[in-house]
Design a protein around this motif. Structure first.
Motif, mmCIF file in Angstrom:
data_model
loop_
_atom_site.group_PDB
_atom_site.id
_atom_site.type_symbol
_atom_site.label_atom_id
_atom_site.label_comp_id
_atom_site.label_asym_id
_atom_site.label_seq_id
_atom_site.Cartn_x
_atom_site.Cartn_y
_atom_site.Cartn_z
ATOM 1 N N THR A 140 2.099 7.025 7.666
ATOM 2 C CA THR A 140 1.738 8.368 7.222
ATOM 3 C C THR A 140 1.833 8.561 5.713
ATOM 4 O OG1 THR A 140 3.985 9.231 7.449
ATOM 5 C CG2 THR A 140 2.557 9.324 9.411
ATOM 6 N N CYS A 141 2.640 7.726 5.034
ATOM 7 C CA CYS A 141 2.948 7.927 3.605
ATOM 8 C C CYS A 141 3.566 9.304 3.362
ATOM 9 C CB CYS A 141 1.716 7.721 2.737
ATOM 10 S SG CYS A 141 1.095 6.024 2.767
ATOM 11 N N ASP A 142 4.254 9.798 4.365
ATOM 12 C CA ASP A 142 4.989 11.063 4.288
ATOM 13 C C ASP A 142 6.399 10.749 3.800
ATOM 14 O OD1 ASP A 142 6.455 13.369 4.715
ATOM 15 O OD2 ASP A 142 5.669 13.739 6.723
ATOM 16 N N PRO A 143 6.816 11.261 2.635
ATOM 17 C CA PRO A 143 8.148 10.910 2.126
ATOM 18 C C PRO A 143 9.290 11.464 2.972
ATOM 19 C CG PRO A 143 7.172 12.649 0.782
ATOM 20 C CD PRO A 143 6.108 12.190 1.736
ATOM 21 N N ALA A 144 8.978 12.382 3.873
ATOM 22 C CA ALA A 144 10.024 13.022 4.669
ATOM 23 C C ALA A 144 10.307 12.299 5.981
ATOM 24 C CB ALA A 144 9.652 14.471 4.957
ATOM 25 N N ARG A 145 9.538 11.252 6.289
ATOM 26 C CA ARG A 145 9.788 10.547 7.549
ATOM 27 C C ARG A 145 9.574 9.053 7.354
ATOM 28 N NH1 ARG A 145 5.460 13.450 11.301
ATOM 29 N NH2 ARG A 145 6.992 12.840 12.855
ATOM 30 N N ASP A 197 -1.313 18.292 -1.946
ATOM 31 C CA ASP A 197 -1.199 19.297 -0.890
ATOM 32 C C ASP A 197 -2.384 19.243 0.062
ATOM 33 O OD1 ASP A 197 -2.930 20.158 -2.932
ATOM 34 O OD2 ASP A 197 -2.577 22.270 -2.476
ATOM 35 N N ARG A 198 -3.395 18.431 -0.280
ATOM 36 C CA ARG A 198 -4.599 18.355 0.541
ATOM 37 C C ARG A 198 -4.929 16.944 1.033
ATOM 38 N NH1 ARG A 198 -8.122 21.491 -3.800
ATOM 39 N NH2 ARG A 198 -6.388 20.761 -5.094
ATOM 40 N N VAL A 199 -4.621 15.921 0.253
ATOM 41 C CA VAL A 199 -4.995 14.553 0.609
ATOM 42 C C VAL A 199 -3.866 13.592 0.255
ATOM 43 C CG1 VAL A 199 -7.473 14.993 0.291
ATOM 44 C CG2 VAL A 199 -6.112 14.127 -1.641
ATOM 45 N N GLY A 200 -4.002 12.345 0.707
ATOM 46 C CA GLY A 200 -3.090 11.284 0.296
ATOM 47 C C GLY A 200 -2.024 10.913 1.292
ATOM 48 N N SER A 201 -1.842 11.702 2.355
ATOM 49 C CA SER A 201 -0.841 11.391 3.373
ATOM 50 C C SER A 201 -1.247 12.053 4.679
ATOM 51 C CB SER A 201 0.549 11.884 2.943
ATOM 52 O OG SER A 201 0.543 13.283 2.722
ATOM 53 N N LEU A 202 -0.658 11.569 5.764
ATOM 54 C CA LEU A 202 -0.919 12.142 7.077
ATOM 55 C C LEU A 202 0.214 13.111 7.395
ATOM 56 C CD1 LEU A 202 -2.167 8.981 9.026
ATOM 57 C CD2 LEU A 202 -3.502 10.691 7.770
ATOM 58 N N ARG A 203 0.035 14.337 6.915
ATOM 59 C CA ARG A 203 1.024 15.393 7.117
ATOM 60 C C ARG A 203 0.306 16.658 7.571
ATOM 61 N NH1 ARG A 203 4.609 15.502 1.684
ATOM 62 N NH2 ARG A 203 2.722 14.681 0.680
ATOM 63 N N ARG A 233 -0.738 8.614 -1.510
ATOM 64 C CA ARG A 233 -0.050 9.832 -1.927
ATOM 65 C C ARG A 233 0.209 9.867 -3.431
ATOM 66 N NH1 ARG A 233 4.817 9.177 0.152
ATOM 67 N NH2 ARG A 233 5.952 9.113 -1.809
ATOM 68 N N GLY A 234 0.543 8.722 -4.030
ATOM 69 C CA GLY A 234 0.825 8.686 -5.462
ATOM 70 C C GLY A 234 -0.366 9.083 -6.302
ATOM 71 N N SER A 235 -1.553 8.620 -5.932
ATOM 72 C CA SER A 235 -2.755 9.018 -6.666
ATOM 73 C C SER A 235 -3.016 10.505 -6.497
ATOM 74 C CB SER A 235 -3.958 8.208 -6.173
ATOM 75 O OG SER A 235 -3.870 6.869 -6.601
ATOM 76 N N ALA A 236 -2.800 11.010 -5.280
ATOM 77 C CA ALA A 236 -2.989 12.445 -5.053
ATOM 78 C C ALA A 236 -1.996 13.266 -5.865
ATOM 79 C CB ALA A 236 -2.851 12.752 -3.559
ATOM 80 N N GLU A 237 -0.753 12.792 -5.944
ATOM 81 C CA GLU A 237 0.259 13.510 -6.711
ATOM 82 C C GLU A 237 -0.089 13.562 -8.191
ATOM 83 O OE1 GLU A 237 4.195 12.610 -3.911
ATOM 84 O OE2 GLU A 237 3.835 11.420 -5.724
ATOM 85 N N VAL A 238 -0.527 12.448 -8.748
ATOM 86 C CA VAL A 238 -0.808 12.416 -10.182
ATOM 87 C C VAL A 238 -1.996 13.319 -10.528
ATOM 88 C CG1 VAL A 238 -2.438 10.487 -10.451
ATOM 89 C CG2 VAL A 238 -0.601 10.781 -12.111
ATOM 90 N N ALA A 257 9.439 -6.134 -9.025
ATOM 91 C CA ALA A 257 8.666 -5.388 -10.017
ATOM 92 C C ALA A 257 7.769 -4.357 -9.345
ATOM 93 C CB ALA A 257 7.824 -6.351 -10.861
ATOM 94 N N LEU A 258 7.326 -4.648 -8.117
ATOM 95 C CA LEU A 258 6.562 -3.670 -7.341
ATOM 96 C C LEU A 258 6.679 -4.006 -5.863
ATOM 97 C CD1 LEU A 258 4.764 -1.193 -7.339
ATOM 98 C CD2 LEU A 258 2.776 -2.694 -7.506
ATOM 99 N N PRO A 259 7.443 -3.234 -5.102
ATOM 100 C CA PRO A 259 7.543 -3.452 -3.665
ATOM 101 C C PRO A 259 6.229 -3.139 -2.948
ATOM 102 C CG PRO A 259 9.433 -2.206 -4.485
ATOM 103 C CD PRO A 259 8.410 -2.235 -5.582
ATOM 104 N N VAL A 260 6.016 -3.791 -1.819
ATOM 105 C CA VAL A 260 4.780 -3.636 -1.060
ATOM 106 C C VAL A 260 4.600 -2.192 -0.585
ATOM 107 C CG1 VAL A 260 3.624 -4.284 1.093
ATOM 108 C CG2 VAL A 260 4.576 -6.046 -0.386
ATOM 109 N N ARG A 261 5.642 -1.599 -0.053
ATOM 110 C CA ARG A 261 5.540 -0.215 0.421
ATOM 111 C C ARG A 261 5.113 0.711 -0.719
ATOM 112 N NH1 ARG A 261 7.869 2.897 4.652
ATOM 113 N NH2 ARG A 261 8.873 0.989 5.418
ATOM 114 N N ASP A 262 5.638 0.445 -1.905
ATOM 115 C CA ASP A 262 5.354 1.327 -3.038
ATOM 116 C C ASP A 262 3.892 1.262 -3.458
ATOM 117 O OD1 ASP A 262 8.058 1.694 -2.860
ATOM 118 O OD2 ASP A 262 8.495 1.222 -4.958
#
Length: 456
Positions: A13-18, A371-377, A361-366, A349-354
């Protein structure tokens, strides 16, 4: 009525809360947004217009490209041994012979290519129609005139017609054009964008040009435009490895103009110093990283681990389709991993999950659209991919995220859905106009090539 029920999926989901991954299900409401995302099986009696049994396949959010130039889709493979400005001069030499309708089809082709490859949202730098001259490997400039508004409108229309969610980025006039004329044209572009489909058009932004400017006035004008309409600004900055000290000196142009802040996102940001990084991070600036094109154009390797250590938001983009050449987010992630790990001689230097989160989600955040795209929430658009590591078979799945990022590729991409609706099955687009788009592109590119190069 519920539009879609997806069940029996391994969700990333790339949801940071789960914690990801987990076996679960989700539903999509009539408005194309996620109504429920839960582990296990859906409650008995859950119904929908369409039910998709994922059969244990991996399901993740559509990729978000934080830095793209969709109009370049017809120029793959050009200037194959050139660095940035040499490559730009070749490509823009051809686009100078294009009109607004040509650019429409070029952009629509790029947009449908993104959708086919699992990129459901893109920050798109539009073509300006301005002339471009490369003075050296490290110095170049655009012609001093107003950009072609018709070009910008055509590219906005192309993205909407293709069904690609996007941030539409436009360039201001260059050189000695009166500020009043520049801002009046921007007002027109803003008004036109306001009429676009709000589900697909996620915002308007500026394409900053200080990297190519002769005067500090360029930074001040960008800040005026940003404040006038509340716009994000993403400049290409500190990209090429040539004339590095000249490039670095222009960081203060942005700082002195008051541009540094969360609404300034540096594209590329490779030839930095630790002082520049520290100041940018402290101000809340973001960064968009394009590892495949940075390698292709020999631009260098961005100091992404240091940026993240300083707290800078970092997203990932696929850049020009003519210098990334294959719009493949899986390859872009792996290229980024390989470049950083090899450069730092450290897998941490860069973990796979990251890296997966950075391209979603990171691209959406930047870009300010998470609030609309980048994760399954719940509440986000139901833009997702069905990726099956069994077809073709990649072997046992030891870790779902490891398999998704390191072992899967476009060949495992079974479905791309936007708002829950199928837009691509394998490499086949559902858009009935997809064939016409390709035909228009080839016909128009052949005419442009004849106009520039003469008969062959």
């Amino acid at each position: 009525m519920t539009r879609l029920l997806v069940r029996n999926a391994v969700l990333l989901t790339c949801d940071p809360a789960r914690p990801d991954p987990f076996r679960g299900w989700f539903t999509v409401a009539d408005d194309g947004r996620l109504a429920a995302v839960e582990p296990g099986d859906p409650p008995a009696g859950t119904t929908a217009e369409e039910v998709l049994d994922a059969g244990g396949a991996l399901v993740g959010p559509g990729f978000v490209s934080a830095h793209s130039h969709l109009f370049t889709s017809g120029f793959r493979g050009i200037a194959m041994d050139s660095s940035l400005y040499g490559w730009l001069e070749v490509m823009l030499g051809y686009t100078a012979a294009a009109d607004a309708e040509d650019v429409y089809w070029m952009t629509r082709h790029g947009a449908q290519d993104f959708l086919r490859n699992g990129v459901t949202t893109a920050y798109d730098f539009t073509d300006t129609g301005l002339t471009f001259e490369s003075e050296s490997a490290g110095v170049s400039r655009y012609g001093a005139t107003l950009p072609e508004t018709a070009y910008q409108h055509a590219q906005l229309r192309a993205k909407v017609d293709a069904g690609l969610r996007h941030v539409h980025s436009v360039m201001l006039a260059q050189g000695d054009v009166p500020q009043a004329d520049t801002l009046a044209q921007l007002d027109e572009v803003v008004a036109a964008a306001a009429t676009a489909d709000p589900d697909l058009h996620l915002g308007l932004a500026l394409s900053g040009t200080v990297q190519w400017a002769d005067s500090r006035d360029a930074a001040a004008l960008e800040v005026t435009a940003m404040r006038r309409h509340g716009l994000l600004n993403q400049p290409h900055f500190l990209e090429t490895p040539h004339e590095v000290e000249l490039q670095r000196s222009k960081f203060d142009w942005y700082a002195d103009a008051g541009a540094l802040g969360p609404d300034l996102v540096f594209g590329h940001f490779i030839q930095t110093t630790d002082e520049i990084l520290t100041r940018a991070a402290a101000a809340g600036c973001g960064m968009s990283w394009q590892p495949m094109s940075n390698g292709r154009l020999a631009s260098g390797v961005a100091a992404v681990p240091r940026m993240r250590e300083l707290g800078m938001r970092v997203g990932m983009g696929l850049d020009d389709q003519s210098c990334t050449d294959v719009s493949d987010p899986f390859s872009n992630m792996r290229t980024g991993l390989a470049l950083l790990r090899a450069t730092h001689r450290d897998p941490a230097a860069l973990p796979v999950r990251d890296v997966l989160e950075m391209h979603t989600r990171g691209s959406a955040e930047v870009l300010g659209i998470d609030d609309r795209v980048g994760s399954l929430r719940v509440g986000r658009y139901a833009d997702f991919l069905v990726v099956d590591p069994r077809d073709p078979d990649t072997g046992p799945v030891w870790d779902a995220i490891g398999t998704y990022v390191l072992a899967c590729s476009l060949r495992n991409l079974q479905q791309v859905r936007v708002g829950g609706r199928l837009v691509a099955a394998g490499s086949r687009l559902t858009d009935p106009a997809a064939g016409e788009v390709s035909g228009q592109l080839h016909e128009r590119m052949a005419r442009i090539r004849r106009a520039v190069d003469g008969p062959r």
